[in-house]
Design an enzyme around this catalytic site. Structure first.
Site, mmCIF file in Angstrom:
data_model
loop_
_atom_site.group_PDB
_atom_site.id
_atom_site.type_symbol
_atom_site.label_atom_id
_atom_site.label_comp_id
_atom_site.label_asym_id
_atom_site.label_seq_id
_atom_site.Cartn_x
_atom_site.Cartn_y
_atom_site.Cartn_z
ATOM 1 N N ARG A 126 142.633 72.188 76.580
ATOM 2 C CA ARG A 126 141.170 72.093 76.663
ATOM 3 C C ARG A 126 140.743 72.421 78.085
ATOM 4 N NH1 ARG A 126 137.557 66.996 77.754
ATOM 5 N NH2 ARG A 126 135.546 68.034 77.797
ATOM 6 N N ASN B 120 130.014 68.545 77.585
ATOM 7 C CA ASN B 120 130.858 67.404 77.941
ATOM 8 C C ASN B 120 129.965 66.303 78.501
ATOM 9 O OD1 ASN B 120 133.604 66.186 78.702
ATOM 10 N ND2 ASN B 120 132.487 66.071 80.635
ATOM 11 N N GLU B 121 130.021 65.138 77.887
ATOM 12 C CA GLU B 121 129.331 63.945 78.375
ATOM 13 C C GLU B 121 127.895 64.215 78.835
ATOM 14 O OE1 GLU B 121 131.605 61.889 81.303
ATOM 15 O OE2 GLU B 121 133.394 61.852 80.077
ATOM 16 N N ASP C 141 135.995 74.039 96.460
ATOM 17 C CA ASP C 141 136.054 75.452 96.864
ATOM 18 C C ASP C 141 137.396 76.086 96.485
ATOM 19 O OD1 ASP C 141 133.587 75.144 97.921
ATOM 20 O OD2 ASP C 141 134.147 75.506 100.015
ATOM 21 N N HIS D 105 130.562 71.836 81.254
ATOM 22 C CA HIS D 105 131.181 70.606 81.770
ATOM 23 C C HIS D 105 130.591 70.329 83.153
ATOM 24 C CE1 HIS D 105 134.948 67.897 81.563
ATOM 25 N NE2 HIS D 105 134.332 67.556 82.672
ATOM 26 N N TYR E 18 138.235 55.728 78.600
ATOM 27 C CA TYR E 18 139.144 55.299 79.664
ATOM 28 C C TYR E 18 139.343 53.796 79.715
ATOM 29 C CZ TYR E 18 138.952 60.051 81.404
ATOM 30 O OH TYR E 18 139.078 61.418 81.506
ATOM 31 N N GLN F 129 136.641 71.460 88.515
ATOM 32 C CA GLN F 129 137.647 70.542 89.047
ATOM 33 C C GLN F 129 138.976 71.215 89.375
ATOM 34 O OE1 GLN F 129 136.549 67.598 85.748
ATOM 35 N NE2 GLN F 129 137.205 66.235 87.379
ATOM 36 N N ASN G 54 135.642 60.811 74.990
ATOM 37 C CA ASN G 54 136.298 60.575 76.283
ATOM 38 C C ASN G 54 136.330 59.069 76.493
ATOM 39 O OD1 ASN G 54 136.330 63.304 76.648
ATOM 40 N ND2 ASN G 54 134.911 63.358 78.369
ATOM 41 N N GLU H 73 139.562 63.120 76.028
ATOM 42 C CA GLU H 73 140.061 62.689 77.352
ATOM 43 C C GLU H 73 140.500 61.241 77.265
ATOM 44 O OE1 GLU H 73 137.396 63.209 80.698
ATOM 45 O OE2 GLU H 73 136.784 65.188 79.967
ATOM 46 N N HIS I 42 128.276 71.872 99.577
ATOM 47 C CA HIS I 42 128.078 72.650 100.804
ATOM 48 C C HIS I 42 126.870 72.183 101.607
ATOM 49 C CE1 HIS I 42 130.392 76.174 98.749
ATOM 50 N NE2 HIS I 42 131.185 75.189 99.147
HETATM 51 C C1 BGC Z 1 134.937 63.695 82.891
HETATM 52 C C2 BGC Z 1 135.979 64.333 83.787
HETATM 53 C C3 BGC Z 1 136.414 63.315 84.833
HETATM 54 C C4 BGC Z 1 137.033 62.143 84.115
HETATM 55 C C5 BGC Z 1 137.598 61.066 85.031
HETATM 56 C C6 BGC Z 1 135.293 62.292 82.462
HETATM 57 O O1 BGC Z 1 134.143 61.543 82.402
HETATM 58 O O2 BGC Z 1 134.699 64.508 81.766
HETATM 59 O O3 BGC Z 1 135.435 65.477 84.348
HETATM 60 O O4 BGC Z 1 137.266 63.856 85.767
HETATM 61 O O5 BGC Z 1 136.052 61.530 83.321
HETATM 62 O O6 BGC Z 1 136.613 60.444 85.766
#
Ligand code: BGC
Length: 495
Positions: free
Chosen positions: A111, A201-202, A86, A157, A337, A53, A335, A402, A73
């Protein structure tokens, strides 16, 4: 809680004064809803990123092709703006700038993740290690150390080397040793500078969203993929334990992604569905890694939805494997949100996928604040609830690896909604620590800077720092939330 609990009324003589103070007394006060405790002195704060990322330099200095290089690509139709990573934030060439931002924020930890194909171009350690790639991470770690910033490193990741892909190496157990060799190399090369290691990761994202789309056996491959990832994690954990832990003194965990799932109604089926969601998402990994086996609810449900003449699509661990995988988490990385309302879905019929085994429907409360992503609502209490659930269920220290707010790029630097998000979510972390006594030991924002957001490309921004993706120099600018987070880290308080 309303303002009259803490607000001290000024001594007004006039009626206007009384009227104004009455209004102030009745108005819910933002500050009053915020927990006023200090974060514990050993609580760690950080900021997160991941290699694909931010790094760019996708084919420089001997790096091999990664699966995301390939996807973007060969056919980028699934990427919202048809872009690729890229160049991304060009962090491969901007280590000093990235570190200056971390230093300015005052984080304890950074991290970041290692791009497997940058240090092992075709994924197989025995076929060659790429020295310039190794040097890049060594330099990053050295500079972090010089600035007194500790490292939390994610070994994987999402960015599998393309040579091990299609759809993924993890559906074939014979490839597990390639992951373990790569992890060993990472410990050998970087381990004396890393305090927290994250194996995956996830992984549930790797084994469901990506895999279910491309696999010819959805509803079977997802479970095989997880089965192998769990074994890779456990082998890596014990390898660290026997060969590295005494010298390097680090901790090894995994990062699981879970939003909170609130039952959509008090109907027993919806309550059951919300619990099922947590078990299928988090329990799928955390139960084996803590207790040695999958949750019973998963075993029963997948058996029920498998044809009677077939063996269950959920693989079984042997007794030997159970003792290998049990107790292999020094910490759980979370993680988190958002939150959704979950109800039981009607029986899906014969065709089976992971989603259908799970059997839920998601909705959102219309009173919740919406963001620029359709699944993402601002629901701060959800973080407190998931922390409680994890703590009660697993009793393993938790690090929030996260958490952060998304917007589509406007407003530009005045990201007040992001500040509100951090303030209210962090307050729920304090509630979890002080009121509920949850063992949560750290918090990392996603993300240090705007970056390439997978299938959303550059259309969605999570950064504390803005990155100008139209400029070849990828200039960074602090958003308003930088000053906010910096202040929290300095004062270790929210109010
Ligand atoms: C991921 C990140 C992603 C973030 C926001 C997480 O699930 O680990 O790579 O950018 O969420 O969507």
């Amino acid at each position: 809680m309303y303002a009259f609990k803490k607000f001290k009324c000024p001594d007004y003589n006039s009626n206007l004064g009384l009227f104004l103070s009455a209004i102030i007394l009745l108005k819910p006060s933002f500050a009053d809803n915020i927990n006023g405790e200090s974060f514990p002195s050993n609580f760690i704060f950080g900021a997160s990123t991941s290699a694909y990322q931010i790094e760019g330099a996708w084919n420089e200095d001997g790096k091999g092709e990664g699966v995301w290089d390939h996807i973007t690509h060969v056919s980028n139709i699934s990427i919202a703006d048809r872009s690729s990573g890229d160049v991304a934030c060009d962090s491969y060439h901007k280590v000093d700038e990235d570190i200056a931002m971390l230093k300015h924020l005052g984080v304890d930890y950074y991290r970041f993740s290692i791009a497997w194909s940058r240090i092992v171009p075709n994924g197989n350690v025995s076929q060659g290690v790429n020295l310039p790639g190794v040097m890049y991470y060594l330099r990053l770690l050295e500079k972090l150390e010089r600035e007194n910033i500790s490292a939390m490193v994610t070994i994987f990741h999402y960015d599998l080397p393309q040579a091990l892909s299609f759809p993924t190496m993890f559906i074939d157990e014979n490839y597990n040793s390639l992951y373990v060799d790569y992890a060993r190399l990472a410990f050998l090369l970087f381990g004396n500078k890393v305090k927290y290691w994250i194996t995956f990761n996830e992984p549930q994202g790797v084994c469901t969203s990506f895999l279910e789309k491309y696999s010819t056996k959805p509803g079977t491959d997802s479970y095989t993929c997880t089965h192998n990832i769990i074994k890779c994690h456990a082998m890596t954990y014990w390898m660290y334990d026997s060969d590295f832990r005494d010298d390097q003194k680090g901790q090894v965990g995994i990062v699981l992604n879970t939003n909170w799932d609130e039952p959509a109604s008090q109907d027993a089926k919806d309550i059951e569905a919300a619990k099922r969601k947590l078990l299928f998402e988090v329990g799928w990994y955390a139960h084996p890694l803590v207790f040695g086996d999958y949750p019973d609810e998963m075993k029963t449900r997948i058996r029920l939805y498998t044809f009677p003449w077939e063996s269950s699509r959920l693989p079984k661990f042997t007794d030997e494997e159970k003792s290998l995988i049990k107790g292999t988490l020094d910490f759980i990385g979370l993680n988190h949100y958002s939150t959704s309302l979950v109800s039981d879905a009607p029986d899906p019929g014969l065709f089976r996928t992971y989603e259908k085994d799970l059997g839920i429907l998601k909705t959102y409360d219309p009173s919740w604040e919406k963001t620029s992503l359709d699944w993402f609502y601002v629901v701060p209490f959800g973080l407190r609830k998931i922390l409680n659930w994890l703590d009660e269920t697993y009793k393993v220290p938790i690090i929030i690896t996260e958490n952060g707010y998304v917007e589509d790029g406007s407003p530009f630097l005045d990201d007040d909604r992001r500040i509100n998000y951090y303030q209210t979510y962090l307050s729920n972390v304090l509630d979890a620590i002080y009121i509920d006594h949850v063992n949560v030991i750290g918090y990392f924002t996603w993300s240090l800077m705007d970056n390439w957001e997978w299938t959303s490309g550059y259309t969605q921004k999570f950064g504390l720092y803005y990155v100008n993706f139209s400029s070849p120099t990828r200039d960074r600018l602090p958003k308003k939330s930088v000053a906010y987070y910096k202040k929290v880290l300095k004062t270790r308080r929210l109010v």
